[in-house]
Structures are given as structure tokens and as C-alpha cells.
Scaffold this motif. Structure first.
Motif, PDB file in Angstrom:
ATOM      1  N   GLU A 147      69.884  17.292   7.513  1.00  0.00           N
ATOM      2  CA  GLU A 147      70.757  16.750   6.493  1.00  0.00           C
ATOM      3  C   GLU A 147      72.021  16.241   7.147  1.00  0.00           C
ATOM      4  OE1 GLU A 147      70.037  16.150   3.599  1.00  0.00           O
ATOM      5  OE2 GLU A 147      68.310  17.372   3.232  1.00  0.00           O
TER       6      GLU A 147
ATOM      7  N   GLY B 154      63.825  13.585   0.982  1.00  0.00           N
ATOM      8  CA  GLY B 154      65.269  13.411   0.949  1.00  0.00           C
ATOM      9  C   GLY B 154      65.843  12.552   2.049  1.00  0.00           C
TER      10      GLY B 154
ATOM     11  N   PRO C  97      69.342  11.986   3.430  1.00  0.00           N
ATOM     12  CA  PRO C  97      68.946  10.810   2.663  1.00  0.00           C
ATOM     13  C   PRO C  97      68.508   9.666   3.576  1.00  0.00           C
ATOM     14  CG  PRO C  97      71.331  10.993   2.703  1.00  0.00           C
ATOM     15  CD  PRO C  97      70.804  12.227   3.364  1.00  0.00           C
TER      16      PRO C  97
ATOM     17  N   ALA D 157      62.864   6.452  -2.227  1.00  0.00           N
ATOM     18  CA  ALA D 157      64.251   6.053  -2.462  1.00  0.00           C
ATOM     19  C   ALA D 157      64.459   4.599  -2.045  1.00  0.00           C
ATOM     20  CB  ALA D 157      65.197   6.962  -1.683  1.00  0.00           C
TER      21      ALA D 157
ATOM     22  N   TRP E 250      73.141   3.820  -2.255  1.00  0.00           N
ATOM     23  CA  TRP E 250      73.200   4.678  -1.081  1.00  0.00           C
ATOM     24  C   TRP E 250      74.403   5.602  -1.169  1.00  0.00           C
ATOM     25  CZ3 TRP E 250      72.143  -0.223   2.236  1.00  0.00           C
ATOM     26  CH2 TRP E 250      70.786  -0.562   2.104  1.00  0.00           C
TER      27      TRP E 250
ATOM     28  N   ASP F 134      72.304   7.281  -6.009  1.00  0.00           N
ATOM     29  CA  ASP F 134      70.938   7.736  -5.777  1.00  0.00           C
ATOM     30  C   ASP F 134      70.405   8.474  -7.007  1.00  0.00           C
ATOM     31  OD1 ASP F 134      68.688   8.506  -3.782  1.00  0.00           O
ATOM     32  OD2 ASP F 134      69.379  10.451  -4.528  1.00  0.00           O
TER      33      ASP F 134
ATOM     34  N   TYR G 198      66.997  16.920   0.970  1.00  0.00           N
ATOM     35  CA  TYR G 198      67.998  16.224   0.151  1.00  0.00           C
ATOM     36  C   TYR G 198      67.419  15.872  -1.217  1.00  0.00           C
ATOM     37  CZ  TYR G 198      71.749  13.186  -1.316  1.00  0.00           C
ATOM     38  OH  TYR G 198      72.785  12.634  -2.047  1.00  0.00           O
TER      39      TYR G 198
ATOM     40  N   ARG H 108      69.212  15.785  -4.988  1.00  0.00           N
ATOM     41  CA  ARG H 108      68.945  14.756  -5.999  1.00  0.00           C
ATOM     42  C   ARG H 108      68.407  15.373  -7.286  1.00  0.00           C
ATOM     43  NH1 ARG H 108      65.037  11.800  -3.255  1.00  0.00           N
ATOM     44  NH2 ARG H 108      66.697  10.536  -2.321  1.00  0.00           N
TER      45      ARG H 108
ATOM     46  N   ASN I 297      70.960   5.838   5.393  1.00  0.00           N
ATOM     47  CA  ASN I 297      71.572   7.075   5.856  1.00  0.00           C
ATOM     48  C   ASN I 297      72.991   6.862   6.348  1.00  0.00           C
ATOM     49  OD1 ASN I 297      72.027   8.935   8.510  1.00  0.00           O
ATOM     50  ND2 ASN I 297      71.054  10.080   6.856  1.00  0.00           N
TER      51      ASN I 297
ATOM     52  N   TRP J  16      75.623   6.070   3.654  1.00  0.00           N
ATOM     53  CA  TRP J  16      75.624   6.983   2.516  1.00  0.00           C
ATOM     54  C   TRP J  16      77.051   7.343   2.089  1.00  0.00           C
ATOM     55  CZ3 TRP J  16      71.276   7.426   0.028  1.00  0.00           C
ATOM     56  CH2 TRP J  16      71.159   8.373  -0.998  1.00  0.00           C
TER      57      TRP J  16
END
Length: 556
Positions: free
Chosen positions: A47, A152, A154, A204, A222, A227, A256, A260, A457, A460
Motif C-alpha cells: 500500500e 486495490g 491503488p 479500477a 485517482w 475512486d 486497498y 474502497r 498510483n 493518487w
């Protein structure tokens, strides 16, 4: 905590396997001037660290139709990144029919692969989200459970849950989850929960074959809030177009994807859509529980029990600690919340005797040497642990799954960070999925399937720094107290250093819920890592836990 995303960064640029489809979504319609920007930052393996990322990110550019050359702050005349545009023409989904035997029963099912539009208030398509839905033939849709599942990052597509755990077809791995020899194969997934619930696997925006209308507009999605909004709109539109408003609804998020899921639960509840249950696999709802940054001592304490479990797996603990791991685990969990966290809070005020005694205990519970613990100032982060646990063998321990080990690609001293567990899963899953989607589901497009998206990513939006690290546990709490029927199942792997199991438990224990609502939370633990389903025995357990949860949460 290093980012979950680096999990597959080594193979990211190799993902270029394509397919062909009638009326395919075009990969590119228009590009602006070439960019002279420097090489993109390498994503990390877990993450993302919002604190670190916020320091590295440039200010977001305002959306625009075209970008023009401009001077950089340093006067180097660098041009901004090109704004790639994508075809947003809606195309009908591809439908195929299949069968599988699960639990001795033949299931006939329909697979639907396609993209749904995400529109702004004026009806303009901002993005299209790719999905694969599996629905049981002949079932009464009004009472048939429907589960939306996603991974996830992200920036990760949902290929992992799709081809490793939930879908009716899966990649063949070795029994323990180790990487097999190429070429990689596909097999029926007899542990799919399709016998209890229809499934919708969603990618995603920016991942898989989900795309924004253009990359500048992609920044709208993002981020933590964007999201949640896009997935919520996908769910609303899916149940509308497929007439599933009356179905019992479930969310299944991994990593992730749990962040969400918690956000979606409250977001959609405000729009009149409630869920019967939410499955949180390898969850992270409050990032402060795992971000081992300066001044955040709590995260070091909550991660340590996972070090104990990994050290035990590699036979690095003292014999008396190895005799009863359940007892040892409980002992360590109690110790980190009392003696250890207290010592960390004292900081430099520890006496030399106190510091030495604490270093001895940390070393005892982690399998590290006292010198390693002392050098880390009693605060062991994941990178240090994975590098030093098996230093005598010059092996790196896995981050996503601490059972994995491997030599560093550039040598023990020269590789800044490496996750052998990530490198073992990317090639089999990528190869098998691209073959499966083309041959069996007949979905064909020229676009590459983005298993991971650096762009999503690294762009984000984690929110305002003054508000602290991301937290969607508050959203989940709001959804739970507004709906006393909402149930949550927390799935945890003991060898997961990306989302440590004890940090997840700690989060659920600090949601300020009365006993009535706390009883709506249940747990399932696994002798596995982040992707608990990689190990065959744990995939079987995960299937049992999932269907039991669904059966227990259906209307009586």
C-alpha cells in the motif's frame, strides 16, 4: 509502510499481451506533444505511503484539452506529460456460456465481459470501467446474492481475485502457492463461490481495460474520494441495467479494495443502496496503523506480531516460543500493546538498562539480532525486517507473503527493495488471464490489459495532509450504525506484511461501536500471506468462510 503497489512493479512494463474484438475500444485517439519528462518513479510493493507520496508528488495539473510546452520551475523548459485520449464509444458486452462442477453439482453459468460508462452530471462519458460478471443460469435473480469484487493497489486490476480465488477458472500454482514452471495453465476453480453468489469482478479506472476519457480526466478518479465515487456509480449502473436492485448485495475487497469497500458502504447507503455483507480481505482502513514513519510508533507495535509469525515459519525463534504458536502469538499481541508501545513512547528518555532489556525482547520476538534491533532504534520497519531476518543466508523475505524467500536480483547489498512473493505471481496470472479472456470469454481488444497502473498510483490523491492519513473506517462505522443488519467479515493472513493482521484487528476494535454492532463483525484467519488464496489449503478455507458468511447474512 512501503506501498502495496511495488508488489508487481518488476513486471509492470512487460504486460503487453493483447486481444482483438469487433468494435473494440481504441487505445488512442489523440496525443499531444511528446514529453521530455524524466523517468517515472518506481512504484513500491505494498500500500502506498501517503506521507512519502505527498512529498514526492508534483501539484496536480488542471484538466485541459491539450497540454502545451512550458518551462519547469527550474527553467529547464520541460514539457508536461502528454494527455492521451481514449475512445469512449459504448459497445455491447460479450456474452458466453459455460459450466463447472462445484461440490459435486453441475453449475451452468453465463459470463459477461464488457465496459460500463461513468458519466458526469451532463451525461458526458468521463470513463469506462471494465468488468467480468458470472451469473448462474436459471436462478431467481430477485433472491440470488450478487457480489462485487475488486483488488486495490491503488492502481491494481482485479485479476488477482478473479484468477486466484473467486472466478470459475483459475491459474494453476503449486500447492503452497509457489510459482510453477512456464508455460502457465488454467483449471476449473472448484472453490469458486459461484454456487452461492453471482460475481462481478471490476477493474479500477486506468487498470485492466478500464480507461478515463483522457489521462487528465483520469485524475478525477485517482484518489480516495474519486475512486469511491466511480465504483459506487458502476454498482448503481450495473444493478440498474441488469435489474438487480432487489438482489442481496455484497462487497468483496482485497487490500486497498477494503479501503474502497468501507467508503462505498456509506456512499451508496446515502443513495438508498444497502449491502447485506462486506468481506474485507487483507484490510487497511486506517493507514496510521501501518505507516511506519517517524513519530508514528503505534504502527511499529501493530506490525511486530507478523514478524513473530514469519520468524516462526523460518525457524528463527527460540525453541520455547515455537512449541505453541497460538500461545506465543497471544503473548506477543499483549506485549506490544503494553510494554513495547510504552517503551517506544518514552523515546530517548529510556535509560540504557531499559533500552537494552527492550532490545533483547524485540530480538527474541522477531528473530533478528540485538544489533539489528539496536541499529533500528527499537523500531523495525518492514524493509529492514525482510532484509535482515535471513541475512546469514543472503536471502530476502517476502513482503506480501513472508513465507517466500529469494536472493536479491542485484545482490544482497545493492538491491534497495525486492519482494520475491510479488515476482512469483505476476507472470502466471498475467499470462493465464490474457489467454483466458481471449479464448474462453471471447473478449478481444487491441488495448493492453494494465495489470498495474503506475499513472494511477503515482497521481493518487490521498486527501488533505492536515486531516491526517487516509481513514475509511469512519465511513464503515457510519454505514454499520445506520443499518443494523450490515455484517462484516475480516479475513487476515498471518504472514502478510503489507496489511498486518494485528493492525486490522486493532482498527476494528477502535471503531467506537457498541456490543450490538460489534457482534456484526467476524474474523477468519489464514496460514498465508496477503493473497491468502495462493496456498491451496487456505483457498479451500476461504471458500468455506465466504459461503458461510453469505448464508448467515441472507434474509431469513
Amino acid at each position: 509502510m512501503n506501498r502495496l503497489f511495488r508488489l508487481f512493479a518488476v513486471a509492470l512494463m512487460a504486460v503487453s499481451v493483447c486481444a482483438q474484438q469487433q468494435n473494440p475500444p481504441s487505445e488512442r485517439v489523440k496525443k499531444t506533444s511528446p514529453s521530455n519528462q524524466s523517468e517515472a518513479k518506481k512504484p513500491s510493493s505494498a500500500e502506498p505511503n501517503p506521507t512519502e507520496q505527498a512529498q514526492q508528488q508534483k501539484p496536480a495539473e488542471k484538466p485541459q484539452e491539450e497540454t502545451k510546452p512550458s518551462s519547469s520551475p527550474g527553467g529547464q523548459g520541460e514539457k508536461p506529460p502528454e494527455n492521451v485520449k481514449y475512445d469512449m464509444t459504448e459497445a455491447p458486452p460479450v456474452v458466453t456460456h459455460h459450466q463447472i462442477t462445484v461440490g459435486g453439482k453441475l453449475l451452468r453459468y453465463t459470463a459477461t465481459a464488457g465496459r460500463l460508462p461513468i458519466k458526469d452530471d451532463a451525461g458526458t462519458i468521463d470513463a469506462e470501467m471494465f468488468y467480468v460478471a458470472y451469473t448462474l443460469d436459471g436462478a431467481e435473480q430477485r433472491t440470488r446474492p450478487l457480489t462485487f469484487a475488486f483488488n486495490g493497489g491503488p492502481g491494481s486490476a482485479s485479476i488477482w481475485l478473479h484468477m486466484g480465488a473467486l472466478g470459475p477458472r483459475k491459474v494453476v500454482m503449486q500447492t503452497e502457492g509457489w510459482m510453477p514452471q512456464a508455460p502457465y495453465r488454467l483449471e476449473d476453480n472448484v472453490n469458486t463461490p459461484l454456487d452461492r453468489t453471482d460475481l462481478v469482478l471490476v477493474d479500477a479506472i486506468g487498470t485492466g481495460w478500464s480507461r478515463p476519457a483522457d489521462t487528465n480526466r483520469g485524475k478525477k478518479f485517482w484518489g480516495v474520494k474519486g475512486d469511491i465515487a466511480s465504483f459506487s456509480e458502476f454498482i448503481r449502473l450495473y444493478i440498474t441495467r441488469n435489474e438487480r436492485w432487489s438482489s442481496p448485495l455484497y462487497l468483496f475487497g482485497e487490500s486497498y479494495g477494503t479501503t474502497r469497500s468501507a467508503g462505498i458502504s456509506e456512499y451508496l447507503q446515502e443513495k438508498g443502496i444497502s449491502f447485506n455483507g462486506i468481506v474485507l480481505l487483507s484490510s487497511i482502513l486506517r493507514f496510521n496503523t501501518v505507516e511506519t514513519t517517524v513519530g508514528n510508533d503505534e504502527a511499529y507495535a501493530l506490525t511486530l506480531p507478523t514478524y513473530t509469525m514469519i520468524a516462526a515459519y523460518h525457524k528463527k525463534l527460540a525453541p520455547e516460543l515455537m512449541q505453541d504458536l497460538g500461545k506465543t502469538r497471544a503473548e506477543v499481541e499483549k506485549w506490544v500493546l503494553t510494554d513495547y508501545i510504552s517503551a517506544l513512547h518514552k523515546g530517548d528518555a529510556l535509560t540504557p538498562q531499559e533500552r537494552s532489556a527492550m532490545a533483547d525482547q524485540v530480538a527474541r520476538y522477531t528473530g533478528l539480532s540485538k544489533a539489528d534491533v539496536d541499529e533500528a532504534n527499537l523500531r523495525i520497519d518492514v524493509r529492514w525486517f525482510t532484509h535482515r531476518l535471513l541475512a546469514g543466508q543472503k536471502l530476502r523475505v517476502g513482503r506480501l507473503d513472508g513465507r517466500y524467500t529469494g536472493p536479491d536480483p542485484q545482490g544482497y547489498l545493492d538491491t534497495p527493495f525486492y519482494d520475491p512473493s510479488g515476482s512469483a505471481s505476476m507472470p502466471p496470472f498475467t499470462s493465464v488471464f490474457n489467454d483466458y479472456i481471449r479464448r474462453e470469454l471471447n473478449y478481444k481488444t487491441d488495448m493492453p490489459y494494465n495489470v498495474m497502473s503506475r499513472e494511477a498510483n503515482q497521481n493518487w490523491d490521498w486527501g488533505k495532509s492536515i486531516e491526517g492519513m487516509p481513514d475509511t473506517a469512519t465511513d464503515l462505522r457510519a454505514a454499520m450504525v445506520k443499518d443494523p443488519y450490515l455484517k462484516v467479515l475480516v479475513m487476515q493472513g498471518y504472514y502478510d506484511l503489507a496489511t498486518p493482521y494485528f493492525a486490522s484487528t486493532y482498527t476494528m476494535d477502535h471503531m467506537d461501536l457498541s456490543e450490538q454492532y460489534r457482534n456484526n463483525i467476524s474474523y477468519a484467519t489464514y496460514e498465508a500471506g496477503h493473497m491468502v488464496y495462493m496456498r491451496q489449503s487456505e483457498l479451500q478455507k476461504m471458500k468455506r468462510d465466504t459461503v458461510n458468511f453469505i448464508d448467515a447474512t441472507l434474509p431469513k
